[in-house]
Design an enzyme around this catalytic site. Sequence first.
Site, short mmCIF file in Angstrom:
data_model
loop_
_atom_site.label_atom_id
_atom_site.label_comp_id
_atom_site.label_asym_id
_atom_site.label_seq_id
_atom_site.Cartn_x
_atom_site.Cartn_y
_atom_site.Cartn_z
N ASP A 276 0.87 -1.18 0.00
CA ASP A 276 0.00 0.00 0.00
C ASP A 276 0.91 1.23 0.00
O ASP A 276 2.14 1.11 0.10
CB ASP A 276 -0.97 -0.02 1.19
CG ASP A 276 -2.20 0.86 0.89
OD1 ASP A 276 -2.14 1.70 -0.02
OD2 ASP A 276 -3.21 0.73 1.60
N TRP A 277 0.31 2.39 -0.10
CA TRP A 277 1.07 3.65 -0.24
C TRP A 277 2.09 3.76 0.92
O TRP A 277 1.69 3.92 2.07
CB TRP A 277 0.10 4.82 -0.24
CG TRP A 277 0.73 6.16 -0.51
CD1 TRP A 277 1.52 6.87 0.34
CD2 TRP A 277 0.61 6.93 -1.71
NE1 TRP A 277 1.90 8.03 -0.26
CE2 TRP A 277 1.35 8.11 -1.52
CE3 TRP A 277 -0.05 6.77 -2.93
CZ2 TRP A 277 1.45 9.11 -2.49
CZ3 TRP A 277 0.05 7.77 -3.89
CH2 TRP A 277 0.79 8.91 -3.67
#
Length: 742
Positions: A276-277
């Site tokens: 994820d980011w």
Amino acid sequence: MTKRSLFVLLLATVLIACNEKKDPTEAKIDELISQMTLQEKIGQMNQLTGSGLSDDMKTQLKNGAVGSILNETDPEIVNELQRIAVEETRLGIPLIFARDVIHGFKTIFPIPLGQAASWNPEIAEEGAGISAIEATASGIRWTFAPMIDISRDPRWGRIAESLGEDPLLTSIMGAAMVRGFQGDDLSNPTSLAACAKHFAGYGAAEAGKDYNTTWIPETQLRDVYLPSFKAAVDAGAASFMCSFNDINGVPSSGNIHLNDDILRKEWGYDGVLVSDWASIEQMIPHGVVGDLKEAANLSLTAKVDMDMMGFAYVNHLEELVKEGKITEKQIDESVRNILRMKFRLGLFDNPYTKIPVISPFYSEDALAKARKAAVESTVLLKNDGILPIDAEKTKTIAVVGPMSDAPADQLGTWIFDGEPERSITPLMAIKSEYGSKFNIVSEKGLTHSRDKNEAGIAKAVSVAKNADIILFFAGEEAILSGEAHCLADISLPGAQTKMLEALKKTGKPVVIIIMSGRPNTIEKEVELSDAALLAFHGGTMAGPALADLIFGAEVPSGKLPVTIPKMVGQIPVYYAHKNTGRPAKDIVLIDSIPVGAGQTSLGNTSYHLDAGDKPLFPFGYGLSYTEFSYSTLKISKTKASMNEKIIVECDITNSGKYDAMEVVQLYVRDKVASLARPIRELKGFQKISLKAGETKNVKFELTSTELGFWNTDNKYITEPGEFQVWISKDSQSGEAGSFWLE
Ligand code: BGC
């Protein structure tokens, strides 16, 4: 070894070798990898956010330092960036452009939680199909959806993006979304690669606070949180995304058990696993690694293929290989997965986006599907005979409330590309479609859901008091749910309840329509209203869909994908809970306890003194304008062996006046098992259409495999014994039948 077994072994080896040769994509990938430098390989594992045609991006592309770009949606720019990757790098490996296309690109469909309320996989598949057509026209070939985290906490803002609390419903709706995004053939230029996220357990965040820690025993992980992900693998999801949370102390981006033991080895997954980011980098604040280099090492070991905006791989993998801490073979494994996805998408043959001459956005088909989706996503919670509006008795209709004309808010969370100016609000739809038949008066009263200014309420009341019926559009603004937008108090915000009280005082019938990103605590509001619809955030076509329902052009058929609590203190509250050793009975609520009563431990059972044992509305609940009656269950066998199928059936009759749809639900309970089992578990459902007066037989087939669970030895087992079974309208009602498995 005998001659014969040696021959068989040789033959097998030759066959395997031939088979490997037969897969031309794998051969191409191997060939490509053999030509790549270590830096080029690491570049493929790096995902950056778009910065237009910035010099920095161009340089990075030319250096082969980027494998994927997210959030670049201008197709001209996308094509130019792609041209640099294809024409100006040594090996010409195409980029893949990604975006969060969660519930629509331009044409916005209901939030996923709303779509789950349709209990109709066709709705989810069609919505994702439209999203794919619209997004690919802008150069996007990879969406970060579906979000299939089991969500049992309405405080968590991301419940809006989820498909609710149940593993089976989430699995079926999530798989339908995967099919919709990806189509029959991923290499079709209008197909989007799906991404099953967030792997895993993200919805179990303590206190419903985003990014928070989770504690999930392996048995629960496998029974509750993993089935939807396994279903996504089976549906062919091209990629997976790690979650931000730690499970039992191990963040997902460094979780070898989840990503390698389960995803890769047990499930044989060969798609891309993206972080994820910055979730690789965030293992530093998690406190499991000391610096970015350690983070890169751990994530690669945990089989995370691509680093989304974390800069851990691009900055440290080379060094780690040189130091012998990781091997180039490990890197090759990830690069292979990434190239495989690019090949599957046909990007090597067809890297550019064909910019359509005619806009593919908001087509008639898209708008019709979005309207149908919003109709089916709406749940009728209460109806004291007031809906649909009786045209004979109604002249003036008051349309009030902060959500009555809130074009941006009705779109919900995660709509980067959605355009509020294309939204049709309830007020617009009611005026344009029913304005000639009825006198429509309106006054929002509150400008937005958090508005506390009571002066506006008086204005709305003065407009409403002369109407024959009041439609009060309440709820939450879009920004109050979604990522990082969690609430500790999930009652209707602002002065909405005060406004409802004031409207009620007019003595006119009031319908409350709740447009929200989560289940709110609305006991009082439902009580004050003569009818209540829960519409979630219904998207571009929310207004026409609600008008269809309110005026009876359509009949509600949505059912709750999540339990609605009476009050926050009941959370976690979900239908598939355990029975406990003292299941609730003889409930004495707080005001019935005599003052000065002494303590006793006799007859005590499991409930809250102030809330009792039931939620406000159970999972699976939803009314219709018609009535459905369920006949007594028929079970094909009272005793069955493990390899026999059991048929459970029931006749459903539409005994009311409207043609309508009903979601028929199958629940099971394993009465005695080596681990305590939930009091009910959804094992199947069918959404059927019945004309007024019609009866249909609904059959479900149960196999012993569906009746199993994960035990503490990490084995999926079905134990013999008695099972109760229900075919019912929701998770609380219905008469139980039973059978024995031997
Ligand atoms: C979210 C993901 C999303 C990603 C890229 C993250 O903050 O958790 O769900 O796909 O951002 O926008």
